[in-house]
Design a protein around this motif. Sequence first.
Motif, PDB file in Angstrom:
ATOM      1  N   ILE A 200       0.654  -1.608  -0.069  1.00  0.00           N
ATOM      2  CA  ILE A 200      -0.182  -0.131  -0.159  1.00  0.00           C
ATOM      3  C   ILE A 200       0.745   1.255   0.346  1.00  0.00           C
ATOM      4  CG2 ILE A 200      -1.600   1.604   1.169  1.00  0.00           C
ATOM      5  CD1 ILE A 200      -2.922  -1.488   2.485  1.00  0.00           C
ATOM      6  N   ILE A 201       0.289   2.361  -1.097  1.00  0.00           N
ATOM      7  CA  ILE A 201       1.350   3.141  -0.936  1.00  0.00           C
ATOM      8  C   ILE A 201      -0.173   4.772  -0.694  1.00  0.00           C
ATOM      9  CG2 ILE A 201       2.464   5.324  -1.862  1.00  0.00           C
ATOM     10  CD1 ILE A 201       3.920   2.449  -3.756  1.00  0.00           C
ATOM     11  N   TYR A 202       0.131   5.973   0.504  1.00  0.00           N
ATOM     12  CA  TYR A 202      -1.198   6.645   0.202  1.00  0.00           C
ATOM     13  C   TYR A 202      -0.555   7.770   0.487  1.00  0.00           C
ATOM     14  CZ  TYR A 202      -0.278   6.571   5.401  1.00  0.00           C
ATOM     15  OH  TYR A 202       0.217   6.830   6.548  1.00  0.00           O
ATOM     16  N   VAL A 203      -1.460   9.079   0.164  1.00  0.00           N
ATOM     17  CA  VAL A 203      -0.657  10.249   0.550  1.00  0.00           C
ATOM     18  C   VAL A 203      -2.323  10.922   0.458  1.00  0.00           C
ATOM     19  CG1 VAL A 203      -0.935  10.645  -1.718  1.00  0.00           C
ATOM     20  CG2 VAL A 203       0.538  12.364  -0.853  1.00  0.00           C
ATOM     21  N   ILE A 204      -2.540  11.989   1.617  1.00  0.00           N
ATOM     22  CA  ILE A 204      -3.185  12.901   2.564  1.00  0.00           C
ATOM     23  C   ILE A 204      -2.745  13.886   1.949  1.00  0.00           C
ATOM     24  CG2 ILE A 204      -4.908  12.731   4.242  1.00  0.00           C
ATOM     25  CD1 ILE A 204      -3.954  10.256   5.468  1.00  0.00           C
ATOM     26  N   ASP A 205      -3.954  14.602   1.315  1.00  0.00           N
ATOM     27  CA  ASP A 205      -3.977  16.210   1.712  1.00  0.00           C
ATOM     28  C   ASP A 205      -2.544  16.364   1.138  1.00  0.00           C
ATOM     29  OD1 ASP A 205      -6.498  15.821   2.499  1.00  0.00           O
ATOM     30  OD2 ASP A 205      -5.920  17.976   4.054  1.00  0.00           O
ATOM     31  N   ALA A 206      -1.502  16.191  -0.211  1.00  0.00           N
ATOM     32  CA  ALA A 206      -0.228  16.634  -0.111  1.00  0.00           C
ATOM     33  C   ALA A 206      -0.587  15.782  -1.836  1.00  0.00           C
ATOM     34  CB  ALA A 206       0.305  15.885   0.173  1.00  0.00           C
ATOM     35  N   LEU A 207      -0.811  15.521  -2.332  1.00  0.00           N
ATOM     36  CA  LEU A 207      -1.166  15.346  -3.880  1.00  0.00           C
ATOM     37  C   LEU A 207      -1.280  16.679  -5.005  1.00  0.00           C
ATOM     38  CD1 LEU A 207       0.397  13.281  -5.986  1.00  0.00           C
ATOM     39  CD2 LEU A 207      -1.425  12.315  -5.998  1.00  0.00           C
ATOM     40  N   CYS A 208      -2.075  16.995  -3.859  1.00  0.00           N
ATOM     41  CA  CYS A 208      -2.274  18.359  -4.782  1.00  0.00           C
ATOM     42  C   CYS A 208      -1.605  19.077  -5.498  1.00  0.00           C
ATOM     43  CB  CYS A 208      -3.369  19.647  -4.040  1.00  0.00           C
ATOM     44  SG  CYS A 208      -3.043  19.339  -2.435  1.00  0.00           S
ATOM     45  N   HIS A 209      -0.065  19.428  -4.328  1.00  0.00           N
ATOM     46  CA  HIS A 209       0.702  20.012  -4.795  1.00  0.00           C
ATOM     47  C   HIS A 209       1.510  19.769  -6.259  1.00  0.00           C
ATOM     48  CE1 HIS A 209       0.595  22.792  -1.057  1.00  0.00           C
ATOM     49  NE2 HIS A 209       0.641  21.604  -0.146  1.00  0.00           N
ATOM     50  N   SER A 210       1.481  19.184  -6.500  1.00  0.00           N
ATOM     51  CA  SER A 210       1.640  18.325  -7.883  1.00  0.00           C
ATOM     52  C   SER A 210       0.933  18.576  -8.839  1.00  0.00           C
ATOM     53  CB  SER A 210       2.465  16.987  -7.690  1.00  0.00           C
ATOM     54  OG  SER A 210       2.367  16.454  -8.472  1.00  0.00           O
ATOM     55  N   ASP A 211       1.727  19.397  -9.971  1.00  0.00           N
ATOM     56  CA  ASP A 211       1.148  19.533 -10.948  1.00  0.00           C
ATOM     57  C   ASP A 211       1.455  18.394 -12.813  1.00  0.00           C
ATOM     58  OD1 ASP A 211       3.605  20.754 -11.838  1.00  0.00           O
ATOM     59  OD2 ASP A 211       2.707  22.136 -12.944  1.00  0.00           O
ATOM     60  N   LYS A 212       2.288  17.604 -11.801  1.00  0.00           N
ATOM     61  CA  LYS A 212       2.598  16.126 -12.327  1.00  0.00           C
ATOM     62  C   LYS A 212       2.329  14.648 -11.963  1.00  0.00           C
ATOM     63  CE  LYS A 212       6.595  18.964 -14.108  1.00  0.00           C
ATOM     64  NZ  LYS A 212       8.469  19.042 -13.680  1.00  0.00           N
ATOM     65  N   LYS A 213       0.994  14.972 -11.499  1.00  0.00           N
ATOM     66  CA  LYS A 213       0.785  13.469 -10.623  1.00  0.00           C
ATOM     67  C   LYS A 213       0.930  12.705 -11.686  1.00  0.00           C
ATOM     68  CE  LYS A 213      -3.144  16.001  -8.766  1.00  0.00           C
ATOM     69  NZ  LYS A 213      -2.878  17.178  -8.831  1.00  0.00           N
ATOM     70  N   ASP A 214       1.134  12.512 -13.113  1.00  0.00           N
ATOM     71  CA  ASP A 214       1.388  11.293 -14.173  1.00  0.00           C
ATOM     72  C   ASP A 214       2.708  11.058 -13.648  1.00  0.00           C
ATOM     73  OD1 ASP A 214       1.639  13.854 -15.045  1.00  0.00           O
ATOM     74  OD2 ASP A 214       2.355  13.434 -16.931  1.00  0.00           O
ATOM     75  N   ILE A 215       4.114  11.865 -13.671  1.00  0.00           N
ATOM     76  CA  ILE A 215       5.189  10.841 -13.247  1.00  0.00           C
ATOM     77  C   ILE A 215       5.429  10.789 -11.492  1.00  0.00           C
ATOM     78  CG2 ILE A 215       7.368  12.065 -12.487  1.00  0.00           C
ATOM     79  CD1 ILE A 215       6.811  14.292 -14.767  1.00  0.00           C
ATOM     80  N   VAL A 216       4.500  11.323 -10.313  1.00  0.00           N
ATOM     81  CA  VAL A 216       4.019  10.483  -9.632  1.00  0.00           C
ATOM     82  C   VAL A 216       3.339   9.169  -9.156  1.00  0.00           C
ATOM     83  CG1 VAL A 216       2.833  10.863  -7.187  1.00  0.00           C
ATOM     84  CG2 VAL A 216       4.205  12.966  -8.277  1.00  0.00           C
ATOM     85  N   ALA A 217       2.783   9.263 -10.174  1.00  0.00           N
ATOM     86  CA  ALA A 217       2.096   7.703 -10.842  1.00  0.00           C
ATOM     87  C   ALA A 217       2.505   6.657 -10.639  1.00  0.00           C
ATOM     88  CB  ALA A 217       0.508   7.879 -11.188  1.00  0.00           C
ATOM     89  N   LYS A 218       3.744   7.290 -11.772  1.00  0.00           N
ATOM     90  CA  LYS A 218       4.433   5.977 -12.266  1.00  0.00           C
ATOM     91  C   LYS A 218       5.143   5.660 -11.515  1.00  0.00           C
ATOM     92  CE  LYS A 218       4.128   8.046 -16.725  1.00  0.00           C
ATOM     93  NZ  LYS A 218       5.264   9.019 -18.602  1.00  0.00           N
TER      94      LYS A 218
END
Length: 305
Positions: free
Chosen positions: A153-171
């Motif tokens: 499991i990987i999780y993130v709470i109230d923080a992925l909003c800071h990225s405009d490169k969510k596709d890179i994080v997801a990869k």
Amino acid sequence: MENYDKELKTKLSNIENVLNVNDLLARNGCTDSIRKYYKLNKLAYSIFHSKKGFVHAGLSESDSFKDEDLLAQPKIIGKYIEENNAKEVLELAMGKGANSKYLAEKYPDVNFYGLDLENGQLDIGNFKNIQNLQVSYGDYHKLDSFPDEKFDIIYVIDALCHSDKKDIVAKEVYRVLKKGGVFIVIDGYSGRRVDELNKDELLAKQLNEKGMMLSSFEYIDDAVDKIKSAGFSLIENKDYSKNIIPSFERLEKIASKTIFKPKFLGRIVDKILPNEVTFNAVSAYLTPVLIRKGVFCYKLLVFKK
């Protein structure tokens, strides 16, 4: 909706009477600015939000906020730990680390890991006595310190909003997750597209984003598509927008009394405190009405590899 339009217009006027709106809109949400924002707000979060180190908004089942509402998100993570018999769990952008600490103490047989930006909120020394929690500094766009297929499991709470490169994080997340592993994202988004907003709604959206040091709250469907592009399937999509209103109403009242209603006091506070603190109050002040107007939404998204 008409009353909400009037409320929003009044709030925008109150903000403009106290703060330099152009300075706020000009904020740069780069990594260094985000790091500074959280570092300077560290004390404010402790005083006005949570003495236990939680940074996210609570999820309330009633119309009033209670401290235990801040445990709702880590309890959601705990449910997935139990259902998946997870043994290796990573938190991205862990803030002060309250979520990982709570979970590590509740599940002593699970290995927990967490990372956040250096020189921000995180103090690694606070976790040295928790044997099943390893904490490090890092950026969630680059998880090079972890091998392929390590986590359940990987999780993130109230923080992925800071990225405009969510596709890179997801990869990156996809790479280090085991087959069948889940990626849990609990966060805020834009509930309507920009071209659907009127002038006041658009300004309020931008002020809300800049108050939290974001480039923008991404439209929910676009954010989901970016994460799915890494190969994930979306298995849960739950709206908790109404549940975070009590958390923000509490902060809204503080912001109103100290900054935006008595404008003479607000101007004094603005001169004394760093912009990172006073501008953050803008988001607390605007969020409840933006939720009620559907401009902002708060979601639990669960993706499976």
